[in-house]
Design a protein around this motif. Sequence first.
Motif: not given
Length: 237
Positions: A133-139, A158-171, A181-188
């Motif tokens: 998973e890739v976030t921006y801004p990141a810690s 500017p935006t807060a960005v979050l990308s998550l992989p979808l997997r098939r059989e672990g790949e 909005p960049v002032d609303q970063p994705f919380a844990l």
Amino acid sequence: GSGVQGLAAFLVTTGDQRILAATRERLELTVSLLSLYEMRLTLQQRQSDLARLRLAMETTAAVNEQDRFAGAAMALCNEVSSRWKCDRVTLGFLKGRYVHLKAMSHTEKFSRKMKVVQDIESAMEETLDQDVEVTYPASPEATFVQRAAAELSKRHGPTAVLSLPLRREGEPAAVITLERPVDQPFALGEIEALRLTIDLVSPRLVPMHLQDRWFGARAAGGLRKGLSTILGPKHTW
């Protein structure tokens, strides 16, 4: 049994029994309050877990109502956009070495020639290359690469960005990218809810995409065969 979870010792420098009794009462009250506080934290955690599960289940249900890949992909993007208050949610699938965008929230048509689409696909490929998973801004402690995510944020935000992989059989097979909005970063907690959602939808959505590609390739093959009969092999694409 519950057992002993902790031990504390207190030194009271007095020989007066009344002071000792009053002090003991206060300490006993403090222990009771700590126990209540711990119970409250446990209850809050349980409520948070239930809220995340509800989000994931409701999003999954909306996707499962669709019986074709295009509808399911759009349903996923729209549901995630609405429930996580995003400006844009996109879904891309790996094709060879590159990611091709397949769905964009609240958008029926888009061109892969658009700069924003190309930047989103670059951010998705960055995620798939690392399979994280890739976030921006990141810690500051983050160890993943986020250059493409940063470029997407700066060029189209500017935006807060979050990308998550979808997997098939672990790949890794696909990526979902969220922007808001960049002032609303994705919380844990939000990321955990999204992770659960993706884990629930991937086993159905990824095979639907493969099946859709198979039908498309079969139809294209049939069309080429028909045209070669009419035009001859030399003039068939």
